[in-house]
Design an enzyme around this catalytic site. Sequence first.
Site, PDB file in Angstrom:
ATOM      1  N   GLN A   1       7.042  19.457  -7.787  1.00 59.85           N
ATOM      2  CA  GLN A   1       6.396  20.773  -7.893  1.00 59.85           C
ATOM      3  C   GLN A   1       6.400  21.240  -9.351  1.00 59.85           C
ATOM      4  O   GLN A   1       7.377  21.022 -10.059  1.00 59.85           O
ATOM      5  CB  GLN A   1       7.148  21.776  -7.013  1.00 59.85           C
ATOM      6  CG  GLN A   1       7.211  21.369  -5.547  1.00 59.85           C
ATOM      7  CD  GLN A   1       5.945  21.737  -4.786  1.00 59.85           C
ATOM      8  OE1 GLN A   1       5.022  22.316  -5.335  1.00 59.85           O
ATOM      9  NE2 GLN A   1       5.902  21.363  -3.520  1.00 59.85           N
TER      10      GLN A   1
ATOM     11  N   CYS B   1      -0.010  23.877   1.669  1.00 59.25           N
ATOM     12  CA  CYS B   1      -0.657  24.218   0.397  1.00 59.25           C
ATOM     13  C   CYS B   1      -2.123  24.557   0.609  1.00 59.25           C
ATOM     14  O   CYS B   1      -2.876  24.672  -0.354  1.00 59.25           O
ATOM     15  CB  CYS B   1      -0.457  23.112  -0.639  1.00 59.25           C
ATOM     16  SG  CYS B   1      -0.952  21.494  -0.078  1.00 59.25           S
TER      17      CYS B   1
HETATM   18  N1  SAH Z   1       7.726  17.896   0.075  1.00 58.53           N
HETATM   19  C1  SAH Z   1       7.489  17.322  -1.218  1.00 58.53           C
HETATM   20  C2  SAH Z   1       6.110  16.681  -1.372  1.00 58.53           C
HETATM   21  C3  SAH Z   1       4.939  17.466  -0.869  1.00 58.53           C
HETATM   22  S1  SAH Z   1       3.356  16.877  -1.380  1.00 58.53           S
HETATM   23  C4  SAH Z   1       7.716  18.337  -2.323  1.00 58.53           C
HETATM   24  O1  SAH Z   1       7.818  19.533  -2.071  1.00 58.53           O
HETATM   25  O2  SAH Z   1       7.837  17.935  -3.482  1.00 58.53           O
HETATM   26  C5  SAH Z   1       2.811  15.939  -0.018  1.00 58.53           C
HETATM   27  C6  SAH Z   1       3.389  14.552   0.051  1.00 58.53           C
HETATM   28  O3  SAH Z   1       2.819  13.910   1.185  1.00 58.53           O
HETATM   29  C7  SAH Z   1       3.084  13.641  -1.135  1.00 58.53           C
HETATM   30  O4  SAH Z   1       4.302  13.146  -1.635  1.00 58.53           O
HETATM   31  C8  SAH Z   1       2.235  12.490  -0.535  1.00 58.53           C
HETATM   32  O5  SAH Z   1       2.524  11.226  -1.109  1.00 58.53           O
HETATM   33  C9  SAH Z   1       2.678  12.529   0.910  1.00 58.53           C
HETATM   34  N2  SAH Z   1       1.720  11.995   1.885  1.00 58.53           N
HETATM   35  C10 SAH Z   1       0.363  12.071   1.875  1.00 58.53           C
HETATM   36  N3  SAH Z   1      -0.144  11.536   2.982  1.00 58.53           N
HETATM   37  C11 SAH Z   1       0.896  11.101   3.737  1.00 58.53           C
HETATM   38  C12 SAH Z   1       0.997  10.465   5.013  1.00 58.53           C
HETATM   39  N4  SAH Z   1      -0.074  10.179   5.720  1.00 58.53           N
HETATM   40  N5  SAH Z   1       2.235  10.186   5.480  1.00 58.53           N
HETATM   41  C13 SAH Z   1       3.351  10.486   4.762  1.00 58.53           C
HETATM   42  N6  SAH Z   1       3.292  11.087   3.552  1.00 58.53           N
HETATM   43  C14 SAH Z   1       2.097  11.391   3.039  1.00 58.53           C
END
Ligand code: SAH
Length: 409
Positions: free
Chosen positions: A210, A337
């Site tokens: 983030q 988001c």
């Molecule tokens: N919770 C974390 C990341 C959120 S962003 C934080 O707050 O930092 C969303 C995340 O979902 C990203 O890391 C992306 O790689 C992951 N993502 C996207 N599609 C996905 C899927 N189909 N299955 C699992 N993860 C996924």
Amino acid sequence: MMTCPVTKTCGGCEYISQEYKKQLETKEKRVRDLLSSLCPVRPAVGADDPYFYRNKVHWAFGHQGPHLIAGRYAEGSHKIIENDHCLLEDKECAEILSDIRDLAIKFKMQAYDERTKRGLLRRVLVRKGMATGEVMVVLVLASPIFPGKKGFIKSLLEKHPSVKTMLININTRTDSMILGDKTICEFGRGSIRDGLLGVKFKISPESFYQINHDQTEKLYSLAIEAAGLQSGEKILDAYCGIGTIGLCAASSCKDIRLTGVELNRAAIADAKENAKMNGMEKTRFIAADATKYMMDAAARKESYDVVFLDPPRSGTTPEFISACEKLSPKRIVYVSCDPETLARDLKEFKKRGYDPQYAIPVDMFPFTSHVETVCLLSNRKPDARVKIDVDLEDYYRIKDEQKKNKASE
Ligand code: SAH
């Protein structure tokens, strides 16, 4: 209110002409319009200081006539906007970037030209751990041949001792990806550390992390508060990235057993390292598609007390939600988001036995139209239903007091 000289040409700040209070009202209204038929929407949680929050900044290099220039691309184009005093970028990151540009000029380096495919310098990326002060610099080059490299790095480190690691990324791609496949660490350990809610995290050049540190702490605190964890509970952090939400949640309560699921393998490797670094042993992180993992977990009859999910803008899937119904956690905390896909998914959750209790908009990106939302859902089954004991009044009272104290300092 501060003003920006490149507002019109840059286009990065849609809300720059609005007072911050007004921006928050606009975001809150957007979430309210989409969600108020589903659950109460609480007041938006804004930033104490809405300026200079970006802990990750990248500039592109180009030429104006014979002169080397650097700056961010104007919204939706590859036109470089020069501005050493952006209102969103962390001031130290911006200072390091402008010094790197000045050094590149001094070392007579040429910018890469996307049309002719000649020149060396493509981009530069700076990331800062706001809690630790550690800075990472990634110089993106079109080729590994960098004459004067040693002198360049030495000059930069002399001027900015906060730079704890420097990497060179070789990008020969023709698409608009910032980083290419090959990264060489020139100095330091190739990553930096940051802290969120007292938990340490390792950040690599490619990891998702983030970009607004203080608002992330508020977002995660609200998510953890909503989860109402009790010692010994089993929690799942879906779409976990480098494990931030799950590890912060697990460190907030005794004896939590955490599973994190994420598609990106590199992020999962970081999450495992983060767990180790914080001495959190009751954790497992799995590289998988979140929906597939949930469906398999439901088939295996796993059980979770709380599920956190923080999907990308596209939201989650009906299959994920239907697997939640089978797994039957007591609470689900949705960190979103995009309020549009959140509204869509909440309707599906309702059909599957989960009632949204409340939603709180959180402003992660002041001056832009983006808004994050935390939403608590509780299981309708009588034996799983839990009392909502989140004391939001208390949360806002403490925040108000903190603000008053800050103002009177
Ligand atoms: N919770 C974390 C990341 C959120 S962003 C934080 O707050 O930092 C969303 C995340 O979902 C990203 O890391 C992306 O790689 C992951 N993502 C996207 N599609 C996905 C899927 N189909 N299955 C699992 N993860 C996924």
